[in-house]
Write an enzyme that holds these catalytic residues in place. Sequence first.
Site, PDB file in Angstrom:
ATOM      1  N   GLU A  40     -28.880  36.686  29.072  1.00 14.34           N
ATOM      2  CA  GLU A  40     -28.996  37.230  30.439  1.00 14.34           C
ATOM      3  C   GLU A  40     -27.785  38.060  30.860  1.00 14.34           C
ATOM      4  O   GLU A  40     -27.234  37.873  31.942  1.00 14.34           O
ATOM      5  CB  GLU A  40     -29.252  36.081  31.426  1.00 14.34           C
ATOM      6  N   GLU A  76     -39.117  31.487  25.997  1.00 11.98           N
ATOM      7  CA  GLU A  76     -39.151  30.476  27.070  1.00 11.98           C
ATOM      8  C   GLU A  76     -40.458  30.568  27.858  1.00 11.98           C
ATOM      9  O   GLU A  76     -40.479  30.425  29.082  1.00 11.98           O
ATOM     10  CB  GLU A  76     -37.952  30.675  28.020  1.00 11.98           C
TER      11      GLU A  76
HETATM   12  O1  G3I Z   1     -28.076  16.109  33.735  1.00 14.85           O
HETATM   13  C1  G3I Z   1     -27.784  16.186  35.135  1.00 14.85           C
HETATM   14  C2  G3I Z   1     -27.987  14.859  35.782  1.00 14.85           C
HETATM   15  O2  G3I Z   1     -27.055  13.959  35.263  1.00 14.85           O
HETATM   16  C3  G3I Z   1     -27.828  15.030  37.301  1.00 14.85           C
HETATM   17  O3  G3I Z   1     -28.115  13.825  37.930  1.00 14.85           O
HETATM   18  C4  G3I Z   1     -28.753  16.103  37.841  1.00 14.85           C
HETATM   19  C5  G3I Z   1     -28.580  16.376  39.323  1.00 14.85           C
HETATM   20  O4  G3I Z   1     -28.961  17.696  39.654  1.00 14.85           O
HETATM   21  O5  G3I Z   1     -28.496  17.291  37.156  1.00 14.85           O
HETATM   22  C6  G3I Z   1     -28.726  17.200  35.754  1.00 14.85           C
HETATM   23  O6  G3I Z   1     -28.452  18.413  35.177  1.00 14.85           O
HETATM   24  C7  G3I Z   1     -29.420  19.439  35.393  1.00 14.85           C
HETATM   25  C8  G3I Z   1     -29.985  19.852  34.056  1.00 14.85           C
HETATM   26  O7  G3I Z   1     -30.841  20.950  34.245  1.00 14.85           O
HETATM   27  C9  G3I Z   1     -30.768  18.746  33.368  1.00 14.85           C
HETATM   28  O8  G3I Z   1     -31.882  18.398  34.130  1.00 14.85           O
HETATM   29  C10 G3I Z   1     -28.722  20.595  36.073  1.00 14.85           C
HETATM   30  O9  G3I Z   1     -28.324  20.215  37.381  1.00 14.85           O
HETATM   31  C11 G3I Z   1     -29.644  21.773  36.132  1.00 14.85           C
HETATM   32  O10 G3I Z   1     -28.927  22.901  36.616  1.00 14.85           O
HETATM   33  C12 G3I Z   1     -30.176  22.078  34.766  1.00 14.85           C
HETATM   34  O11 G3I Z   1     -31.083  23.135  34.880  1.00 14.85           O
HETATM   35  C13 G3I Z   1     -31.393  23.840  33.687  1.00 14.85           C
HETATM   36  C14 G3I Z   1     -31.051  25.320  33.888  1.00 14.85           C
HETATM   37  O12 G3I Z   1     -31.498  26.061  32.791  1.00 14.85           O
HETATM   38  C15 G3I Z   1     -29.545  25.550  34.040  1.00 14.85           C
HETATM   39  O13 G3I Z   1     -28.861  25.238  32.859  1.00 14.85           O
HETATM   40  C16 G3I Z   1     -32.876  23.641  33.416  1.00 14.85           C
HETATM   41  O14 G3I Z   1     -33.123  22.279  33.039  1.00 14.85           O
HETATM   42  C17 G3I Z   1     -33.310  24.573  32.275  1.00 14.85           C
HETATM   43  O15 G3I Z   1     -34.702  24.522  32.140  1.00 14.85           O
HETATM   44  C18 G3I Z   1     -32.893  25.988  32.600  1.00 14.85           C
HETATM   45  O16 G3I Z   1     -33.239  26.808  31.510  1.00 14.85           O
HETATM   46  C19 G3I Z   1     -33.001  28.204  31.662  1.00 14.85           C
HETATM   47  C20 G3I Z   1     -32.584  28.736  30.316  1.00 14.85           C
HETATM   48  O17 G3I Z   1     -31.466  28.011  29.830  1.00 14.85           O
HETATM   49  C21 G3I Z   1     -32.268  30.225  30.383  1.00 14.85           C
HETATM   50  N1  G3I Z   1     -33.386  30.975  30.949  1.00 14.85           N
HETATM   51  C22 G3I Z   1     -33.892  30.463  32.232  1.00 14.85           C
HETATM   52  C23 G3I Z   1     -34.250  28.981  32.129  1.00 14.85           C
HETATM   53  C24 G3I Z   1     -34.830  28.459  33.430  1.00 14.85           C
HETATM   54  O18 G3I Z   1     -33.899  28.522  34.459  1.00 14.85           O
END
Ligand code: G3I
Length: 346
Positions: free
Chosen positions: A134, A249
Site C-alpha cells: 500500500e 485479499e
Molecule cells: O490482537 C489484539 C488484541 O489483543 C486486542 O485485544 C484487540 C483490541 O482491538 O486488538 C487486537 O489486534 C487487532 C488485530 O487486527 C487482530 O485482531 C488490531 O487491533 C487490529 O488493528 C488488527 O486489524 C488487522 C488490520 O489489517 C491491521 O493490521 C486486521 O485483522 C486485518 O484483517 C487487516 O488486514 C489488512 C491487510 O493486512 C492489508 N490490506 C487491508 C487488510 C484489511 O484492512
Amino acid sequence: MSIDGPASLRAHASARGLFYGAAVDTGLLRTDAAYRALLAGQCNIVVAENAMKWAAIHPEPDRYAFEQGDELVAFAEQHAMQVRGHNLCWHEALPSWFASTVNPGNARQILTEHIRTVVGRYKGRIRAWDVVNEAIALEDGRTDGLRTSPWFEMLGPGYIDLAFRTAREADPHALLTYNDYGIEYDHPAGFTKRAAVMALLKRLKADGVPVDAVGIQSHIDATTSGLGPGISAFVSEAQALGLKVFLTELDVNDDNLASEDIAVRDAAIAKVYGQYVTTMLANLAVTDVLTWGISDNHSWLNNSKYHKEKHPGRQERALPFDASYHPAPAFYALRTALDSATVRNA
Ligand code: G3I
C-alpha cells in the site's frame, strides 16, 4: 453434496496449476480444530492475516516473536500447502516502539535488519512475500502518488527499492510482490490509483529492482458496477512487464446491500465472486487467489467502522464459508471460476 477432497477449492485449483488459499488467524489455528480442518481441506496456500506484520513479529527493537509465524509455516508444510508472507514494509501495524525509536538516521538499518531477519527465518519456505504494501495514496497529494508513510518520510521513495533488494538477498527464490488495494474499479479514483501503481511498477522494473509480482487485494463491494475492463488491462500490462499477478485479499462485502434476506445478499455476492475471479483468471499471469479469511465469522469486515455503523449486529457474508463453516453460494461461484481457467504450468 461433498465439498471435500476432489470437490474442494484446493483440488479444483490444483487441477489447473492454481493456488487457492486464505488469510489465517493464527490464534484460531491453535484453538479451533474445525478451522484447521477447513483450511487444510480447502487451501493449497495460506497467509498470516496478522502474525507476520511488524507489530506481531517484532514486538521490541531487539526482539522478534516468531512463534505464530512458525506455527503457520509448520501447519502449511504438514498439509503440503504453500505460504505467502505478509508483509515486510507497511505504514500500518507498526509496533509501539516504532515512533519513538526509528528516525531518519537509523531507518535504513532498522528496515533492512527486519527484512533480513524475517525473510531469513523462513528462507526457502515462502512462495511469495508482500514486500511493500500500500505505498500509493493519491490523497497524500504527491504527483507520483506515493503515500507519505513513515518509511517515505524517513527514507524517500528509495525505501521501496531498498525493501525489494534486501528481500531478494535474504531469499532469492521467494516471489517478491507489491501489494495494493483500491485498484479494481473503473471509477475515477480506481483509475488514477491503478495508473499510479502501474507507473511505480514500471519505474521499479526500469531501475532493475527485483519485483516479481503485483498483488491486487480485491476487497470488493457487492453492489459495485465499477468492475470493468480497466483491471483486466492492468493485468495485461503487468504481464507484459514480466510480472505475475495475485489476488491477495479477496472478499465481497455486503454493506451496501440493504436486504435482510441472507439468500438475496448471498446471490449478489456469489455473482461478483464468479464474474470477478473468472475475468481475472482469463489472464495466465494470474496464478494465486486468496480470500481474506475463509469464513464469515472471522472476517475483518465485521469490525470495519462503516459496517458497524451501517449494520450493527449483522454479520458479513463476504467469504466462501459461513460462520458454521458450511459453504456459501460464494464457494460454488469461486469453484466454478477456478474451473474456467486454463491450466497453468507454474
Ligand atoms: O490482537 C489484539 C488484541 O489483543 C486486542 O485485544 C484487540 C483490541 O482491538 O486488538 C487486537 O489486534 C487487532 C488485530 O487486527 C487482530 O485482531 C488490531 O487491533 C487490529 O488493528 C488488527 O486489524 C488487522 C488490520 O489489517 C491491521 O493490521 C486486521 O485483522 C486485518 O484483517 C487487516 O488486514 C489488512 C491487510 O493486512 C492489508 N490490506 C487491508 C487488510 C484489511 O484492512
